[in-house]
Design an enzyme around this catalytic site. Structure first.
Site, PDB file in Angstrom:
ATOM      1  N   TYR A 144       0.787  -1.177   0.019  1.00 12.36           N
ATOM      2  CA  TYR A 144       0.010  -0.141  -0.030  1.00 12.36           C
ATOM      3  C   TYR A 144       0.896   1.255  -0.015  1.00 12.36           C
ATOM      4  CZ  TYR A 144      -3.595   3.130   1.743  1.00 12.36           C
ATOM      5  OH  TYR A 144      -4.655   4.185   1.729  1.00 12.36           O
ATOM      6  N   ASN A 173      -6.600   9.145   8.546  1.00 14.01           N
ATOM      7  CA  ASN A 173      -7.401   8.111   9.265  1.00 14.01           C
ATOM      8  C   ASN A 173      -8.774   9.074   9.362  1.00 14.01           C
ATOM      9  OD1 ASN A 173      -6.753   5.732   9.844  1.00 14.01           O
ATOM     10  ND2 ASN A 173      -6.073   6.058  12.194  1.00 14.01           N
ATOM     11  N   ARG A 185      -9.902  -1.363  10.831  1.00 15.45           N
ATOM     12  CA  ARG A 185      -9.465  -0.151  11.300  1.00 15.45           C
ATOM     13  C   ARG A 185      -9.863   0.053  12.679  1.00 15.45           C
ATOM     14  NH1 ARG A 185      -9.430   3.551   5.623  1.00 15.45           N
ATOM     15  NH2 ARG A 185     -11.274   2.267   5.079  1.00 15.45           N
ATOM     16  N   VAL A 186      -9.305   1.094  13.326  1.00 17.40           N
ATOM     17  CA  VAL A 186      -9.616   1.359  14.661  1.00 17.40           C
ATOM     18  C   VAL A 186     -11.043   1.462  15.049  1.00 17.40           C
ATOM     19  CG1 VAL A 186      -9.058   2.619  16.972  1.00 17.40           C
ATOM     20  CG2 VAL A 186      -7.175   2.098  15.118  1.00 17.40           C
ATOM     21  N   TYR A 203      -4.258  -3.452  20.395  1.00 14.66           N
ATOM     22  CA  TYR A 203      -3.059  -4.052  20.032  1.00 14.66           C
ATOM     23  C   TYR A 203      -1.856  -3.317  20.759  1.00 14.66           C
ATOM     24  CZ  TYR A 203      -5.624  -6.146  16.352  1.00 14.66           C
ATOM     25  OH  TYR A 203      -6.758  -6.849  15.786  1.00 14.66           O
ATOM     26  N   THR A 209      -0.624   6.100  18.946  1.00 15.67           N
ATOM     27  CA  THR A 209      -1.519   7.366  18.899  1.00 15.67           C
ATOM     28  C   THR A 209      -1.887   7.392  17.384  1.00 15.67           C
ATOM     29  OG1 THR A 209      -0.156   9.091  18.183  1.00 15.67           O
ATOM     30  CG2 THR A 209      -0.322   8.944  20.607  1.00 15.67           C
ATOM     31  N   ASP A 270       3.328  -1.529  12.467  1.00 15.33           N
ATOM     32  CA  ASP A 270       2.433  -0.816  12.915  1.00 15.33           C
ATOM     33  C   ASP A 270       2.734   0.510  13.694  1.00 15.33           C
ATOM     34  OD1 ASP A 270      -0.412  -0.466  13.585  1.00 15.33           O
ATOM     35  OD2 ASP A 270       0.085  -0.349  15.664  1.00 15.33           O
TER      36      ASP A 270
HETATM   37  N1  LIG Z   1     -10.235   6.012   4.685  1.00 11.74           N
HETATM   38  C1  LIG Z   1      -9.147   6.743   5.231  1.00 11.74           C
HETATM   39  O1  LIG Z   1      -8.868   6.816   6.276  1.00 11.74           O
HETATM   40  C2  LIG Z   1      -8.121   6.881   4.004  1.00 11.74           C
HETATM   41  C3  LIG Z   1      -6.973   7.221   4.700  1.00 11.74           C
HETATM   42  C4  LIG Z   1      -6.006   7.543   3.837  1.00 11.74           C
HETATM   43  C5  LIG Z   1      -6.109   7.308   2.156  1.00 11.74           C
HETATM   44  N2  LIG Z   1      -7.316   6.957   1.864  1.00 11.74           N
HETATM   45  C6  LIG Z   1      -7.617   6.869   0.417  1.00 11.74           C
HETATM   46  O2  LIG Z   1      -8.729   7.085  -0.120  1.00 11.74           O
HETATM   47  C7  LIG Z   1      -9.174   6.147  -0.888  1.00 11.74           C
HETATM   48  C8  LIG Z   1     -10.601   5.877  -0.579  1.00 11.74           C
HETATM   49  O3  LIG Z   1     -10.530   5.066   0.439  1.00 11.74           O
HETATM   50  P1  LIG Z   1     -11.708   4.414   1.407  1.00 11.74           P
HETATM   51  O4  LIG Z   1     -11.273   4.356   2.672  1.00 11.74           O
HETATM   52  O5  LIG Z   1     -13.075   5.357   0.679  1.00 11.74           O
HETATM   53  O6  LIG Z   1     -11.622   2.953   0.749  1.00 11.74           O
HETATM   54  P2  LIG Z   1     -12.838   1.953   0.142  1.00 11.74           P
HETATM   55  O7  LIG Z   1     -12.092   0.667   0.224  1.00 11.74           O
HETATM   56  O8  LIG Z   1     -13.995   2.150   0.883  1.00 11.74           O
HETATM   57  O9  LIG Z   1     -12.914   2.663  -1.452  1.00 11.74           O
HETATM   58  C9  LIG Z   1     -12.016   2.280  -2.327  1.00 11.74           C
HETATM   59  C10 LIG Z   1     -12.762   1.928  -3.367  1.00 11.74           C
HETATM   60  O10 LIG Z   1     -11.983   1.713  -4.619  1.00 11.74           O
HETATM   61  C11 LIG Z   1     -12.555   0.754  -5.421  1.00 11.74           C
HETATM   62  N3  LIG Z   1     -11.484   0.051  -6.252  1.00 11.74           N
HETATM   63  C12 LIG Z   1     -10.190  -0.662  -5.709  1.00 11.74           C
HETATM   64  N4  LIG Z   1      -9.508  -1.003  -6.891  1.00 11.74           N
HETATM   65  C13 LIG Z   1     -10.185  -0.605  -7.786  1.00 11.74           C
HETATM   66  C14 LIG Z   1     -10.050  -0.714  -9.212  1.00 11.74           C
HETATM   67  N5  LIG Z   1      -8.775  -1.429  -9.717  1.00 11.74           N
HETATM   68  N6  LIG Z   1     -10.697  -0.082 -10.086  1.00 11.74           N
HETATM   69  C15 LIG Z   1     -11.955   0.480  -9.792  1.00 11.74           C
HETATM   70  N7  LIG Z   1     -12.256   0.629  -8.415  1.00 11.74           N
HETATM   71  C16 LIG Z   1     -11.238  -0.036  -7.612  1.00 11.74           C
HETATM   72  C17 LIG Z   1     -13.024  -0.176  -4.331  1.00 11.74           C
HETATM   73  O11 LIG Z   1     -13.777  -1.049  -4.881  1.00 11.74           O
HETATM   74  C18 LIG Z   1     -13.613   0.834  -3.366  1.00 11.74           C
HETATM   75  O12 LIG Z   1     -14.861   1.085  -3.749  1.00 11.74           O
HETATM   76  C19 LIG Z   1      -8.043   5.281  -1.297  1.00 11.74           C
HETATM   77  O13 LIG Z   1      -7.299   5.637  -2.497  1.00 11.74           O
HETATM   78  C20 LIG Z   1      -7.397   5.420   0.030  1.00 11.74           C
HETATM   79  O14 LIG Z   1      -5.958   4.967  -0.255  1.00 11.74           O
HETATM   80  C21 LIG Z   1      -8.244   6.641   2.875  1.00 11.74           C
END
Ligand SMILES: NC(=O)c1ccc[n+]([C@@H]2O[C@H](COP(=O)([O-])OP(=O)(O)OC[C@H]3O[C@@H](n4cnc5c(N)ncnc54)[C@H](O)[C@@H]3O)[C@@H](O)[C@H]2O)c1
Length: 315
Positions: A144, A173, A185-186, A203, A209, A270
């Site tokens: 990732y 987060n 996730r937490v 954990y 934090t 972690d």
């Molecule tokens: N939620 C968080 O706390 C957080 C933190 C840091 C970064 N992000 C970033 O935000 C974005 C969304 O995260 P999220 O929490 O909503 O995750 P999520 O898993 O709920 O959403 C990701 C979406 O991407 C889709 N996806 C994955 N691979 C794909 C592909 N090859 N083609 C088309 N669709 C695809 C999945 O089906 C899903 O709907 C991600 O890029 C993630 O890295 C999220």
């Protein structure tokens, strides 16, 4: 504008679709449903300015004329990216390049959803955008972290070499309604366990934090960045810092649960501390989060109650 949101059926992506539609744009959501769900966008089924395309963005594709691309497709939780390791590397690399090509062809602006994981297990605290990170390039989380670091690199390259108008948000987060219940996730873990009457798993000793940003604050920051002239990575998150143990206690308080806390060994790599320095976002975008953890969890309670009921946990 006509806007493509990749990963729009995911947690953050679906809230972004809602916000863009509310601003009066037309939204095309491309998602292969790997970790997302149709449920997240079910409420948009009759929305005339919304279109869903089941599409793997790692394969070349085109959806017609576009003004903006928000590239959010990627497994995001440790449970998901460890299960879909190769797909995570693919969507960060091939998927990002395909979306940048689309932006180049259509003269569209582009915003990459990057992550605080780019900082790895940080030696600098809180993390400023100028910190290059402390990442294990071959550890389990590298699928990732390094995918996102590559995604940032290729985004900057398209900006420098092809003059694409790009933006990079480093999301910290984020939580709220539509967060997957079983993503490890937490917040989702604790809410599920508290509402199902199970022990809360902490954990290590729980002194590590994290900081948690409510999803509407996160989306507001992302939209402000999208409208800005800033091309380099910008942290968007909530700097309020909680130990995992404190977080568990807030969850117990908000849910009114009597669950006990159980300690388990720390997973490899972690991070011990995670907190965004948001001085840049404050200065450039005039943005800062408004919703504290207790309020955000209270606002998420109905969603988690329904999700726990639907999952049959604790029944
Ligand atoms: N939620 C968080 O706390 C957080 C933190 C840091 C970064 N992000 C970033 O935000 C974005 C969304 O995260 P999220 O929490 O909503 O995750 P999520 O898993 O709920 O959403 C990701 C979406 O991407 C889709 N996806 C994955 N691979 C794909 C592909 N090859 N083609 C088309 N669709 C695809 C999945 O089906 C899903 O709907 C991600 O890029 C993630 O890295 C999220």
């Amino acid at each position: 504008m006509r806007i493509l949101v990749t990963g729009g059926a995911g947690f953050v992506g679906s809230h972004l679709c809602d916000a863009l539609l509310a601003e009066g744009h037309t939204v095309v959501c491309a998602d292969n449903l790997l970790t997302g769900s149709r449920n997240n966008i079910a409420h948009l089924a009759r929305e005339p300015h919304f279109e869903f395309r089941e599409q793997d963005v790692c394969r070349p594709f085109d959806v017609g004329k576009l003004d903006y691309i928000f590239h959010f497709a990627s497994p995001a939780s440790p449970v998901d990216y460890l299960e879909h390791a190769i797909e995570t590397l693919q969507v960060g690399s091939l998927g990002t390049m395909n979306c940048l090509e689309l932006a180049k062809i259509h003269g569209a602006k582009f915003l990459l959803a990057s992550t605080s994981e780019c900082y790895g297990d940080p030696l600098e605290h809180p993390q400023k955008e100028t910190y290059w990170g402390h990442v294990n390039p071959i550890g389990p989380r590298s699928v990732y972290d390094e995918a996102k670091r590559f995604a940032e690199a290729v985004t900057m390259a398209y900006h420098r070499y092809h003059k694409v108008d790009t933006h990079i948000v480093r999301i910290f987060n984020t939580y709220g309604p539509r967060l997957q219940l079983n993503d490890g996730r937490v917040i989702s873990n604790f809410m599920k366990q508290a509402l199902a009457g199970e022990e809360l798993t902490v954990y290590g000793d729980g002194s590590q934090t994290r900081s948690f940003c409510y999803v509407s604050d996160e989306v507001a920051g992302i939209l402000a960045l999208a409208k800005s002239e800033e091309h380099e990575p910008t942290n968007i998150g909530n700097p309020g810092e909680f130990t995992i143990l404190q977080c568990a206690k807030v969850v117990l308080e908000v849910t009114g649960s009597q669950s006990r806390i159980r300690n388990e060994p720390l997973p490899q790599d972690d991070p011990k501390q995670r907190r965004p320095d948001i001085a840049k976002a404050r200065r450039l975008l005039g943005w800062e989060p408004k919703i504290d953890l207790r309020t955000g969890l209270t606002m998420s309670l109905d969603y988690f109650r329904e999700a726990v009921k639907a999952s049959g946990a604790g029944a």
